[in-house]
Design an enzyme around this catalytic site. Structure first.
Site, mmCIF file in Angstrom:
data_model
loop_
_atom_site.group_PDB
_atom_site.id
_atom_site.type_symbol
_atom_site.label_atom_id
_atom_site.label_comp_id
_atom_site.label_asym_id
_atom_site.label_seq_id
_atom_site.Cartn_x
_atom_site.Cartn_y
_atom_site.Cartn_z
ATOM 1 N N ARG A 281 0.882 -1.178 0.000
ATOM 2 C CA ARG A 281 0.000 0.000 0.000
ATOM 3 C C ARG A 281 0.907 1.212 0.000
ATOM 4 O O ARG A 281 1.699 1.413 0.930
ATOM 5 C CB ARG A 281 -0.898 -0.007 1.237
ATOM 6 C CG ARG A 281 -1.533 1.355 1.500
ATOM 7 C CD ARG A 281 -2.621 1.340 2.533
ATOM 8 N NE ARG A 281 -3.808 0.697 2.001
ATOM 9 C CZ ARG A 281 -5.019 0.807 2.546
ATOM 10 N NH1 ARG A 281 -5.192 1.545 3.631
ATOM 11 N NH2 ARG A 281 -6.054 0.190 2.017
ATOM 12 N N HIS B 28 -7.494 0.913 -6.287
ATOM 13 C CA HIS B 28 -7.691 0.066 -5.089
ATOM 14 C C HIS B 28 -8.358 -1.235 -5.562
ATOM 15 O O HIS B 28 -9.518 -1.498 -5.261
ATOM 16 C CB HIS B 28 -8.560 0.817 -4.069
ATOM 17 C CG HIS B 28 -8.495 0.272 -2.682
ATOM 18 N ND1 HIS B 28 -7.726 -0.832 -2.340
ATOM 19 C CD2 HIS B 28 -9.109 0.667 -1.533
ATOM 20 C CE1 HIS B 28 -7.877 -1.072 -1.049
ATOM 21 N NE2 HIS B 28 -8.707 -0.191 -0.537
ATOM 22 N N GLN C 54 -10.171 -3.806 -3.200
ATOM 23 C CA GLN C 54 -11.444 -3.307 -2.672
ATOM 24 C C GLN C 54 -12.573 -3.480 -3.685
ATOM 25 O O GLN C 54 -13.666 -3.932 -3.333
ATOM 26 C CB GLN C 54 -11.302 -1.820 -2.302
ATOM 27 C CG GLN C 54 -12.563 -1.227 -1.715
ATOM 28 C CD GLN C 54 -12.859 -1.763 -0.328
ATOM 29 O OE1 GLN C 54 -12.021 -1.688 0.552
ATOM 30 N NE2 GLN C 54 -14.050 -2.315 -0.128
ATOM 31 N N ASP D 133 -17.227 7.472 -1.278
ATOM 32 C CA ASP D 133 -15.958 7.369 -0.533
ATOM 33 C C ASP D 133 -15.652 8.756 0.036
ATOM 34 O O ASP D 133 -16.286 9.746 -0.348
ATOM 35 C CB ASP D 133 -14.848 6.887 -1.492
ATOM 36 C CG ASP D 133 -13.532 6.569 -0.795
ATOM 37 O OD1 ASP D 133 -13.522 6.426 0.442
ATOM 38 O OD2 ASP D 133 -12.507 6.464 -1.495
ATOM 39 N N CYS E 53 -16.253 1.782 1.025
ATOM 40 C CA CYS E 53 -15.067 0.953 1.327
ATOM 41 C C CYS E 53 -14.622 1.110 2.771
ATOM 42 O O CYS E 53 -13.911 0.243 3.276
ATOM 43 C CB CYS E 53 -13.936 1.299 0.362
ATOM 44 S SG CYS E 53 -13.329 2.983 0.484
ATOM 45 N N ARG F 97 -13.288 -8.440 1.879
ATOM 46 C CA ARG F 97 -11.869 -8.178 1.597
ATOM 47 C C ARG F 97 -11.042 -9.426 1.910
ATOM 48 O O ARG F 97 -10.146 -9.809 1.167
ATOM 49 C CB ARG F 97 -11.358 -6.993 2.443
ATOM 50 C CG ARG F 97 -11.925 -5.639 2.066
ATOM 51 C CD ARG F 97 -11.395 -5.142 0.737
ATOM 52 N NE ARG F 97 -9.944 -5.068 0.710
ATOM 53 C CZ ARG F 97 -9.215 -4.055 1.175
ATOM 54 N NH1 ARG F 97 -9.804 -2.995 1.665
ATOM 55 N NH2 ARG F 97 -7.887 -4.065 1.111
#
Ligand code: CP
Ligand code: NVA
Length: 303
Positions: free
Chosen positions: A103, A130, A133, A222, A262, A290
Site C-alpha cells: 500500500r 484500489h 477493494q 468514498d 469501502c 476483503r
C-alpha cells in the site's frame, strides 16, 4: 492469471470471474471450518506506506488462514523510509518472501516494485487504484444480487482511486456505471480514455448526483479527502457540498439498491449516519469480503 495483481486492466472478464468463483469456494470452506492451507510454509510481506485497518487485518488473517506467515512492514520503520531504492528493496524481499502486498502513494511505485520482484506483487491501494477493494465490492454485489451483469452502478464523490478502479471494472466486466463528481475532481484522464475505448457498456460522468443515482442498483461513495490529501480537507468540503449520500438521494435509486462504502467513512460528509446504518447498507459484508477475495487472489498468484 497474471503474475502480479496491480490493476484490474491487466485482467480479462474470465480471469476476474474465476477469482469470484474461488472466493466463493474459500468463503464457504472457511464458514464450515474446512481448512485450506494452500500456501503452507510460505511467507507474505505486507508493506504499508499509509495507514490501514481493513487491508492490514484482512491480509494478515488471510495469509494465516492459507497456512502462510504474514510479515507486517511499515515503510517508516524499514530502510524504505530512509530512502533505500524501491528496486533494491524489491529484489531483496523477493529473496525471502513468496509474495508481497504494498500500500503506497504512486502507482508507479508498485509497478517498479513488481518489475524488480521475482515473486507476485499485489496492490493494496495506491493514489490511482484500489483493486482488492473493488473485487470485494463486486463479490458482495454478486452475493446479494446473484450477478453484476445488467445492473446500474452509481458513484457519488471524488474521482479517486476507488472511482478509477470502478471505471476499469465496468469496462472489463461490461456493467453500466454513472459517476457524479464535482468539477476539478474527475477520474484520472488516462483511465477514462482507456475505459471509453474498451467499454461496451455505458460509463458516464456528470456533476449531478441525482442523475447518477437515479434507478441505480448499487450506490457507492468514498471520503472527500483520501490519504495524502488531508491538507485539502477544507477546500474539498466546499467543492463536495451536495455530494452527500443521504436518504433523499438513496430514495432515487431502485428500492432494493445496495449501498457500498469501502470505509473508513466520514458520517455527515460523504454519507449520512442514517444511510450507512440503514437497511440498504452492506458495508460490513463488504469489509468482510476483503478477506475472502484477497485469499483467492493470493492463492491464485502464489500457490
Ligand atoms: N477500505 C480499506 O482499504 O480500508 P483500510 O484503509 O482500513 O485498509
Ligand atoms: N480513497 C480512500 C480509500 C481508503 C480505503 C483513500 O485513498 O484514502
Amino acid at each position: 492469471m497474471n503474475r502480479h495483481f496491480l490493476a484490474l486492466n491487466q485482467y480479462t472478464k474470465e480471469a476476474l470471474d474465476a477469482l469470484f468463483a474461488l472466493t466463493r469456494e474459500l468463503k464457504e470452506e472457511q464458514k464450515k471450518g474446512i481448512p485450506h492451507r494452500i500456501l503452507e510454509g510460505k511467507s507474505v510481506a505486507l508493506i504499508f506506506d499509509k495507514s490501514s485497518t481493513r487491508t492490514r487485518i484482512s491480509f494478515e488473517v488471510g495469509v494465516h488462514q492459507l497456512g502462510a506467515h504474514p510479515l507486517f512492514i511499515s515503510s517508516a520503520t524499514s530502510q524504505m523510509g530512509r530512502g533505500e531504492p524501491v528496486r533494491d528493496t524489491a529484489r531483496v524481499m523477493a529473496r525471502y518472501c513468496d509474495g508481497i502486498m504494498i500500500r503506497t502513494y504512486g502507482q508507479e511505485i508498485v509497478e517498479e516494485f513488481a518489475r524488480y520482484s521475482s515473486v507476485p506483487v499485489i496492490n493494496g491501494l495506491t493514489d490511482l487504484f484500489h483493486p482488492c477493494q473493488i473485487m470485494a465490492d463486486l463479490f458482495t454485489v454478486i452475493e446479494h444480487k446473484g450477478k453484476y451483469d445488467g445492473l446500474k452502478f452509481a458513484w457519488v464523490g471524488d474521482g479517486n482511486n476507488m472511482a478509477n478502479t470502478w471505471i476499469e471494472a465496468a469496462a472489463i466486466l461490461g456493467f453500466d456505471l454513472a459517476l457524479a463528481c464535482p468539477e476539478g475532481y474527475e477520474p484520472d484522464r488516462n483511465v477514462w480514455d482507456w475505459a471509453q475505448k474498451k467499454a461496451t457498456s455505458s460509463i458516464t460522468v456528470t456533476r449531478d448526483p441525482k442523475e447518477a443515482v437515479r434507478d441505480a442498483d448499487v450506490v457507492n461513495t468514498d471520503v472527500w479527502a483520501s490519504m495524502g490529501q488531508e491538507q485539502e480537507q477544507k477546500v474539498r468540503e466546499v467543492a463536495f457540498k451536495g455530494y452527500c449520500l443521504d436518504d433523499d438521494l438513496v430514495a432515487l435509486a431502485k428500492p432494493d439498491c445496495m449501498v457500498l462504502h469501502c470505509l473508513p467513512a466520514h458520517r455527515g460528509e460523504e454519507i449520512t449516519d442514517s444511510v450507512i446504518e440503514g437497511p440498504r447498507s452492506v458495508v460490513w459484508d463488504e469489509a468482510e469480503n476483503r478477506l475472502h477475495v484477497q485469499k483467492a487472489i493470493m492463492a491464485s498468484l502464489m500457490k
